[in-house]
Design an enzyme around this catalytic site. Structure first.
Site, PDB file in Angstrom:
ATOM      1  N   GLY A  62       0.838  -1.206   0.000  1.00  0.00           N
ATOM      2  CA  GLY A  62       0.000   0.000   0.000  1.00  0.00           C
ATOM      3  C   GLY A  62       0.869   1.251   0.000  1.00  0.00           C
ATOM      4  N   ARG A 105       0.925  -4.890  -5.789  1.00  0.00           N
ATOM      5  CA  ARG A 105       0.851  -6.122  -4.995  1.00  0.00           C
ATOM      6  C   ARG A 105       1.078  -7.239  -6.005  1.00  0.00           C
ATOM      7  NH1 ARG A 105      -1.156  -4.162   0.056  1.00  0.00           N
ATOM      8  NH2 ARG A 105      -2.584  -2.438  -0.225  1.00  0.00           N
ATOM      9  N   ASP A 134       4.358  -4.751   6.174  1.00  0.00           N
ATOM     10  CA  ASP A 134       4.751  -6.092   6.643  1.00  0.00           C
ATOM     11  C   ASP A 134       4.866  -7.109   5.506  1.00  0.00           C
ATOM     12  OD1 ASP A 134       1.897  -6.070   6.494  1.00  0.00           O
ATOM     13  OD2 ASP A 134       1.874  -7.920   7.657  1.00  0.00           O
ATOM     14  N   THR A 184       4.013   2.248   6.063  1.00  0.00           N
ATOM     15  CA  THR A 184       2.619   1.830   5.894  1.00  0.00           C
ATOM     16  C   THR A 184       1.762   2.703   6.804  1.00  0.00           C
ATOM     17  OG1 THR A 184       1.003   0.104   6.443  1.00  0.00           O
ATOM     18  CG2 THR A 184       3.123  -0.079   7.531  1.00  0.00           C
ATOM     19  N   ASP A 242      -0.662   1.814   8.360  1.00  0.00           N
ATOM     20  CA  ASP A 242      -1.193   0.993   9.465  1.00  0.00           C
ATOM     21  C   ASP A 242      -0.337   0.994  10.729  1.00  0.00           C
ATOM     22  OD1 ASP A 242      -3.336   0.264   7.911  1.00  0.00           O
ATOM     23  OD2 ASP A 242      -2.357  -1.543   7.145  1.00  0.00           O
ATOM     24  N   ASP A 260       1.835  -1.091  11.695  1.00  0.00           N
ATOM     25  CA  ASP A 260       1.795  -2.402  12.344  1.00  0.00           C
ATOM     26  C   ASP A 260       3.072  -3.224  12.157  1.00  0.00           C
ATOM     27  OD1 ASP A 260       1.398  -2.719   9.642  1.00  0.00           O
ATOM     28  OD2 ASP A 260      -0.194  -4.197   9.829  1.00  0.00           O
ATOM     29  N   ARG A 303      -7.171  -3.248   8.970  1.00  0.00           N
ATOM     30  CA  ARG A 303      -7.808  -4.574   8.952  1.00  0.00           C
ATOM     31  C   ARG A 303      -7.311  -5.450  10.092  1.00  0.00           C
ATOM     32  NH1 ARG A 303      -7.336  -4.045   3.487  1.00  0.00           N
ATOM     33  NH2 ARG A 303      -5.339  -5.113   3.525  1.00  0.00           N
TER      34      ARG A 303
HETATM   35  P1  ATP Z   1       0.501  -2.323   3.566  1.00  0.00           P
HETATM   36  O1  ATP Z   1       0.683  -2.767   4.988  1.00  0.00           O
HETATM   37  O2  ATP Z   1       0.467  -0.832   3.450  1.00  0.00           O
HETATM   38  O3  ATP Z   1      -0.617  -3.007   2.839  1.00  0.00           O
HETATM   39  P2  ATP Z   1       2.456  -4.218   2.650  1.00  0.00           P
HETATM   40  O4  ATP Z   1       3.878  -4.105   2.340  1.00  0.00           O
HETATM   41  O5  ATP Z   1       2.077  -5.041   3.855  1.00  0.00           O
HETATM   42  O6  ATP Z   1       1.862  -2.751   2.762  1.00  0.00           O
HETATM   43  P3  ATP Z   1       1.350  -6.302   0.938  1.00  0.00           P
HETATM   44  O7  ATP Z   1       0.475  -6.209  -0.255  1.00  0.00           O
HETATM   45  O8  ATP Z   1       0.908  -7.126   2.076  1.00  0.00           O
HETATM   46  O9  ATP Z   1       1.658  -4.791   1.380  1.00  0.00           O
HETATM   47  O10 ATP Z   1       2.787  -6.862   0.467  1.00  0.00           O
HETATM   48  C1  ATP Z   1       3.455  -6.308  -0.648  1.00  0.00           C
HETATM   49  C2  ATP Z   1       3.952  -7.400  -1.548  1.00  0.00           C
HETATM   50  O11 ATP Z   1       4.954  -8.169  -0.850  1.00  0.00           O
HETATM   51  C3  ATP Z   1       2.921  -8.438  -1.963  1.00  0.00           C
HETATM   52  O12 ATP Z   1       2.117  -8.005  -3.050  1.00  0.00           O
HETATM   53  C4  ATP Z   1       3.797  -9.624  -2.336  1.00  0.00           C
HETATM   54  O13 ATP Z   1       4.295  -9.490  -3.650  1.00  0.00           O
HETATM   55  C5  ATP Z   1       4.975  -9.494  -1.347  1.00  0.00           C
HETATM   56  N1  ATP Z   1       4.760 -10.450  -0.236  1.00  0.00           N
HETATM   57  C6  ATP Z   1       3.867 -10.383   0.761  1.00  0.00           C
HETATM   58  N2  ATP Z   1       3.934 -11.469   1.560  1.00  0.00           N
HETATM   59  C7  ATP Z   1       4.895 -12.264   1.055  1.00  0.00           C
HETATM   60  C8  ATP Z   1       5.445 -13.539   1.406  1.00  0.00           C
HETATM   61  N3  ATP Z   1       5.005 -14.215   2.467  1.00  0.00           N
HETATM   62  N4  ATP Z   1       6.438 -14.026   0.630  1.00  0.00           N
HETATM   63  C9  ATP Z   1       6.892 -13.350  -0.431  1.00  0.00           C
HETATM   64  N5  ATP Z   1       6.423 -12.156  -0.820  1.00  0.00           N
HETATM   65  C10 ATP Z   1       5.444 -11.606  -0.100  1.00  0.00           C
END
Ligand code: ATP
Length: 326
Positions: free
Chosen positions: A15, A76, A107, A130, A132, A134, A176
């Site tokens: 995000g 994503r 995360d 982020t 969030d 978190d 969430r």
């Molecule tokens: P936000 O908290 O703002 O949503 P984020 O970094 O948590 O940001 P995510 O969409 O959860 O956003 O993760 C970003 C990208 O990281 C995912 O689209 C995916 O490509 C990669 N990713 C997430 N989890 C994993 C995992 N367990 N293993 C490998 N890649 C991952």
């Protein structure tokens, strides 16, 4: 600073969060200051897979410190969740001669960075970003302060209309899995009730409060609902309250308004400090950490811990809101 790393890659992922641009700027300019080359990877892990990688210079990051969103774009990526996807990503990094990465995101981004390091050994330093808030290993993430202020502005506006009509408003904020935005915006906005995923929300208790507010002829009543609360979303909770108490209510879902906009001074400064600290960490030989700020000190936390451990919400704030919200 001595380091064998000459070519650094930087990307934003997951995000978008206000302040990501200030972090990109700090990474690029710190790397150039240290005599390194720096490459921007567009659209997060998906762009890494597809080789969307370009060299960046001082002027590439001009006039962005104040802008929300991310000039590098974000995505994503489903493909990156699989080992073959990560293998492709690693191949394109190698093709561009990239020897170290700065990963700016939440995360999920940190999970992805952990996998990329553990499978291919490429050094990665994370920058927590982020709305969030978190991630374990930092008191604040980039974007959180701006998102809270955006939510607060909306709460203040809604308070005016709620007060004029003696109405209950349920305001749904993002979160969430985490109630950091809900708690902070709720305390700052003087909310009568805050429902977040970290605490047990109880419909009976909530309805008793609503009835008490009516008896006391309380004017405006604001209930903040984090989208991940176990009682449901704001509209569902409103209907449940109305069915039991007959109270009239309105719902406002703040949604994606909380993601955009100019970053606050606090987020711009945090992003500048983190971007700089990430490049320093990489050049000092760190391979697998996230930079963060804990009790006003810059710290480094192993990437795996940032998403395996859960950051607790501030109990202190929770207790405070209960005292002040009568
Ligand atoms: P936000 O908290 O703002 O949503 P984020 O970094 O948590 O940001 P995510 O969409 O959860 O956003 O993760 C970003 C990208 O990281 C995912 O689209 C995916 O490509 C990669 N990713 C997430 N989890 C994993 C995992 N367990 N293993 C490998 N890649 C991952």
């Amino acid at each position: 600073m001595t380091s064998e790393i000459v070519r650094i890659g930087v990307f934003t992922s997951g995000g978008d969060a206000p302040g990501m641009n200030a972090a990109v700027r700090a990474v690029v300019r710190t790397a150039l200051h240290e005599g390194k080359q720096v490459f921007g990877i567009r659209r997060g892990y998906q762009g890494m897979i597809e080789g969307e990688i370009d060299e960046m210079f001082h002027r590439s990051v001009s006039n962005i410190v104040q802008r929300g969103g991310t000039i590098l774009k974000t995505a994503r990526s489903q493909e990156f969740l699989k080992r073959e996807g990560r293998e492709k990503a690693h191949r394109s990094l190698t093709a561009h001669g990239i020897q170290g990465l700065v990963a700016i995101g939440g995360d999920g981004t940190s999970r992805g960075a952990t996998a990329l390091f553990e499978e291919f050994g490429i050094p990665i330093v994370g920058v927590p970003s982020t709305i969030d808030n978190d991630l374990y290993g930092t008191d604040f993430t980039i974007g959180f302060d701006t998102a809270v202020n955006t939510a607060l502005e909306a709460i203040d506006r809604i308070r005016d209309t709620a007060e004029s009509h003696d109405r209950i408003f349920l305001i749904e904020v993002m979160g969430r899995q985490a109630g950091f935005i809900g708690l902070a915006a709720g305390v700052a906005g003087g909310a009568e009730e805050i429902l977040i995923p970290e605490t047990k929300s109880d419909l009976d208790t909530l309805c008793k409060k609503v009835e008490q507010w009516s008896r006391e002829k309380k004017g405006s009543r604001i209930i903040i609902v984090s989208e991940g609360d176990e009682l449901g979303n704001a509209a569902e909770i409103g209907k449940k309250i109305a069915a039991r108490t007959g109270a009239d209510f309105r719902v406002c879902v703040l949604g994606h308004t909380q993601r955009g906009g100019c970053p606050t001074a606090k987020d711009r400064i945090l992003a500048s400090v983190f971007g700089n600290a990430a490049v320093q960490a990489l050049l000092e030989g760190e391979k697998n950490v996230m930079v963060g700020e804990v009790n006003n000190e810059i710290v480094r936390t192993p990437l795996r811990e940032t998403w395996e451990k859960k950051k607790p919400i501030a109990e202190r704030l929770m207790r405070l809101y209960r005292v002040l919200s009568r």
